[in-house]
Design an enzyme around this catalytic site. Structure first.
Site, mmCIF file in Angstrom:
data_model
loop_
_atom_site.group_PDB
_atom_site.id
_atom_site.type_symbol
_atom_site.label_atom_id
_atom_site.label_comp_id
_atom_site.label_asym_id
_atom_site.label_seq_id
_atom_site.Cartn_x
_atom_site.Cartn_y
_atom_site.Cartn_z
ATOM 1 N N HIS A 396 0.813 -1.217 0.000
ATOM 2 C CA HIS A 396 0.000 0.000 0.000
ATOM 3 C C HIS A 396 0.849 1.270 0.000
ATOM 4 C CE1 HIS A 396 -3.849 1.742 -0.059
ATOM 5 N NE2 HIS A 396 -4.461 0.961 0.814
ATOM 6 N N ASP A 400 -2.208 1.953 -4.801
ATOM 7 C CA ASP A 400 -3.480 2.396 -4.235
ATOM 8 C C ASP A 400 -4.516 1.285 -4.362
ATOM 9 O OD1 ASP A 400 -2.446 4.881 -3.639
ATOM 10 O OD2 ASP A 400 -3.047 5.744 -5.564
#
Length: 424
Positions: A396, A400
Site C-alpha cells: 500500500h 493504491d
C-alpha cells in the site's frame, strides 16, 4: 601423515559470511575426493562443500546453524603426506580456499557415505530393523507421506545417500505388503508426552527471515475477486486434446501468466520493485514472473523470465522446468532471483481465500485459489459454472486500493473472455 585444512570458500557476490546448514560427515569418518562434506546457506542458495582430498575427518569447524566468516576453518582432514597445515596456519586470502563449491539451491539434504571409496547407493530390500528411538534420515515430505500411509519409517530401508529414505522406498515397502496394518487400533488412544525440538536453520531460517522482513516493512493489503473460469477451462481442455500430445499439456498457470502480461500493459505500477531505503520505485518493461513452488525444505520462487515474449506452451514448459529444478535442488541462483511480480498457487489445496505475503522488493503478488463448481445466475438462469478466487496482496506504500482492484478486474476480464488474451 599430515593435516589438510579446508576453509570456508569465497562463494562470490560480495558474501562475507554464510550459515553452516548441515554436516554430512562427523569426526572419525573416512572421506574421498569430491565427497560432499557440508551444506552452507547464502542469502539465495544452498552450496555443497566437497572434499578436495582423501582422508579422515579429525575436526569440524562449527555447528549447524552457526554463521561462519569466509576464510574461517571449516574442517580438518588427516591425509597421507605433509598436508597443508603449515601454509594454512597463517591467514590466507579467501581466494586460496582449497575447494570451489558446487552451487545448488536448497532442497533435500544429501548425507554422504562415510567409507572410502564411496559406492553408489543400492537398496538391499525395503525392510530394515532400527532401534525404536532411532530417527532415520528422510525429508519432511517423505515423513508426511509415511505418516499418511501408516508406515513406521524406522522399518523402511533407505536407498538414498547414507540410507536416506526416499518416496520410492515407501512404495517398495508397500509393494511387499509391509505397511504396518497389524498395528492395533487402540494405539491411537495411547497418551503421548514426547516432544521434538527442531532447530530453525538453513533454508527454513531464510524463509522465516524473508517472511518476517516482508510483513514488517511493507504495508500489506489484500484484495479477493471471484472469477468464472468455465470458458478458460474449456479452452484449455480443447488445446490439450488437440495439441497436448505434440506440444505438452497446459495447466491453468500459463494462462494466468499471459493474463498478467496483458493486464500489466495498463497497470505498469504493479510490475515494479520498491527500494524503501532509497525511496525509489523502479517500473520494469520486462515481466519476470516468480512462480512460488513448494519443495521439501520450504517455499522457493523460480523465475519465468521475459514472460511477455513467451507463448502459452513456452511458458508452460518453462514453468515445468523451473518447478522441477527447484524441487530437485538444481535451480541456479539466477533462476531464483530477479522476479518483478509473483504468482502463487496451492492448486487443488488452494482453499477459498488466502492472504499471500509479498516477495520483496516486489509490490504485488497474485494468489490463485482452487476451482470449484457452483450454481450461478447467468442471464436469469441458474447454471453450474467453474469458479475460482484470486487472492492477491499489494504494497500500500506504492499501490493504491483502487488501482489494485482495477488490475485484478482486468485479469478477471481476460480470463472470462479468453480470446482477449491473444488480441493485440
Amino acid at each position: 601423515m599430515g593435516t589438510h585444512v579446508i576453509k570456508m570458500p569465497d562463494i562470490g557476490e560480495g558474501i562475507a559470511e554464510v550459515e553452516l546448514s548441515q554436516w554430512h560427515v562427523k569426526v572419525g569418518d573416512l572421506v574421498v575426493e569430491d565427497q560432499v562434506l557440508a551444506d552452507v546457506m547464502t542469502d539465495k542458495a544452498m552450496v555443497d562443500i566437497p572434499s578436495p582430498v582423501h582422508g579422515k575427518v579429525i575436526a569440524l569447524g562449527g555447528q549447524p546453524g552457526e554463521v561462519m566468516a569466509v576464510g574461517s576453518v571449516l574442517i580438518s582432514i588427516e591425509v597421507e603426506g605433509a598436508g597443508n597445515l603449515k601454509e594454512s596456519a597463517a591467514p590466507a586470502p579467501v581466494k586460496e580456499a582449497p575447494v570451489a563449491p558446487k552451487v545448488e539451491t536448497a532442497v533435500e539434504s544429501k548425507p554422504a557415505a562415510a567409507a572410502a571409496p564411496r559406492p553408489a547407493a543400492v537398496c538391499q530390500g525395503p525392510i530394515v530393523a532400527r532401534e525404536a528411538d532411532e530417527r532415520p534420515l528422510a525429508s519432511p515430505a517423505v515423513r508426511k507421506h509415511a505418516l499418511d500411509l501408516g508406515i513406521q519409517l524406522r522399518l523402511v530401508r533407505g536407498s538414498g545417500p547414507a540410507g536416506r529414505v526416499l518416496h520410492e522406498d515407501l512404495e517398495a515397502y508397500l509393494a511387499q505388503g509391509q505397511s504396518n496394518t497389524s498395528a492395533p487400533a487402540a494405539a491411537a488412544y495411547v497418551q503421548r508426552n514426547d516432544e521434538e525440538q527442531i532447530q530453525v536453520i538453513g533454508m527454513r531460517r531464510k524463509i522465516a527471515q524473508r517472511m518476517q522482513d516482508a510483513t514488517q516493512r511493507a504495508a500489506h493489503f489484500s484484495y479477493v475477486e471471484e472469477i468464472d473460469v468455465t470458458a478458460i477451462e474449456e479452452l484449455r481442455a480443447h488445446l490439450n486434446e488437440k495439441h497436448g500430445a505434440s506440444r505438452g499439456k497446459l495447466t491453468l498457470l500459463p494462462f494466468l501468466v499471459r493474463a498478467l502480461v496483458v493486464a500489466l500493459r495498463d497497470f505498469p505500477q504493479m510490475n515494479a520493485r520498491y527500494d524503501d531505503e532509497a525511496q525509489v520505485i523502479t517500473r520494469l518493461g520486462a515481466v519476470h514472473v516468480g512462480v512460488a513452488t513448494q519443495s521439501d525444505v520450504g517455499l522457493m520462487v523460480p523465475v519465468v523470465r521475459h514472460a511477455e515474449a513467451r507463448s502459452l506452451w513456452d511458458s508452460a514448459a518453462e514453468i515445468s522446468r523451473l518447478a522441477n529444478a527447484a524441487r530437485n535442488g538444481k535451480a541456479s541462483r539466477d533462476e531464483l532471483s530477479g522476479s518483478t511480480i509473483t504468482l502463487t498457487s496451492l492448486g487443488a489445496l488452494g482453499g477459498i481465500v488466502s492472504t499471500p505475503v509479498l516477495n520483496l522488493p516486489e509490490v504485488a503478488i497474485v494468489g490463485v485459489n482452487k476451482i470449484v463448481e457452483r450454481p450461478m445466475v447467468v442471464k436469469g438462469q441458474v447454471v453450474i459454472r467453474k469458479m475460482m478466487n484470486l487472492s492477491s496482496s499489494f504494497d500500500h506504500r506504492v499501490v493504491d486500493g483502487m488501482d489494485a482492484a482495477l488490475f485484478i478486474q482486468a485479469i478477471r476480464g481476460l480470463l472470462e473472455q479468453p480470446a482477449t488474451l491473444f488480441v493485440e
